[in-house]
Design an enzyme around this catalytic site. Structure first.
Site, PDB file in Angstrom:
ATOM      1  N   ASP A   1       0.857  -1.182   0.000  1.00 16.26           N
ATOM      2  CA  ASP A   1       0.000   0.000   0.000  1.00 16.26           C
ATOM      3  C   ASP A   1       0.896   1.236   0.000  1.00 16.26           C
ATOM      4  O   ASP A   1       1.465   1.602   1.023  1.00 16.26           O
ATOM      5  CB  ASP A   1      -0.909  -0.011   1.224  1.00 16.26           C
ATOM      6  CG  ASP A   1      -1.929   1.121   1.221  1.00 16.26           C
ATOM      7  OD1 ASP A   1      -2.054   1.813   0.189  1.00 16.26           O
ATOM      8  OD2 ASP A   1      -2.589   1.310   2.251  1.00 16.26           O
ATOM      9  N   GLU A   2       1.033   1.838  -1.162  1.00 14.69           N
ATOM     10  CA  GLU A   2       1.814   3.048  -1.384  1.00 14.69           C
ATOM     11  C   GLU A   2       3.247   2.952  -0.846  1.00 14.69           C
ATOM     12  O   GLU A   2       3.670   3.777  -0.037  1.00 14.69           O
ATOM     13  CB  GLU A   2       1.086   4.256  -0.809  1.00 14.69           C
ATOM     14  CG  GLU A   2      -0.262   4.474  -1.471  1.00 14.69           C
ATOM     15  CD  GLU A   2      -0.940   5.756  -1.053  1.00 14.69           C
ATOM     16  OE1 GLU A   2      -0.237   6.742  -0.761  1.00 14.69           O
ATOM     17  OE2 GLU A   2      -2.171   5.771  -1.034  1.00 14.69           O
ATOM     18  N   PRO A   3       4.007   1.976  -1.314  1.00 14.29           N
ATOM     19  CA  PRO A   3       5.380   1.833  -0.819  1.00 14.29           C
ATOM     20  C   PRO A   3       6.293   2.994  -1.221  1.00 14.29           C
ATOM     21  O   PRO A   3       7.346   3.177  -0.599  1.00 14.29           O
ATOM     22  CB  PRO A   3       5.849   0.522  -1.456  1.00 14.29           C
ATOM     23  CG  PRO A   3       5.020   0.389  -2.687  1.00 14.29           C
ATOM     24  CD  PRO A   3       3.679   0.961  -2.309  1.00 14.29           C
TER      25      PRO A   3
END
Length: 84
Positions: free
Chosen positions: A6-8
């Site tokens: 999730d949104e690295p």
């Protein structure tokens, strides 16, 4: 097995993002990856199939080329007029 990300790239600088993309590319093919990300350069570098959401609704699904060419995606994310 599936790697959920999730949104690295959130909060990373350009060099850090590039290194994260390189790391994730080493996993492609060996590991299923579900990536939620706003960094479209990273998405296009990593994804074989993309689903674009707007306000929680899927507006397009396809290959990176399909997504780049999709007029609804271009309007939603690039502010382009569909008639242009």
């Amino acid at each position: 097995k599936m790697l959920l990300l999730d949104e690295p790239m959130a909060g990373l600088g350009a060099d850090e993002s590039r290194r994260m993309v390189e790391l994730l590319q080493t996993l492609k093919g060996a590991q299923t990856i579900l990536l939620v990300e706003h960094d479209m350069d990273a998405v296009f570098a990593l994804a074989g199939r993309i689903t674009v959401l707007v306000y929680g609704r899927a507006i397009a699904t396809g290959s990176p080329d399909d997504i780049r060419a999709n007029p609804e995606v271009r309007t939603a994310y690039l502010g382009e007029d569909e008639a242009a």
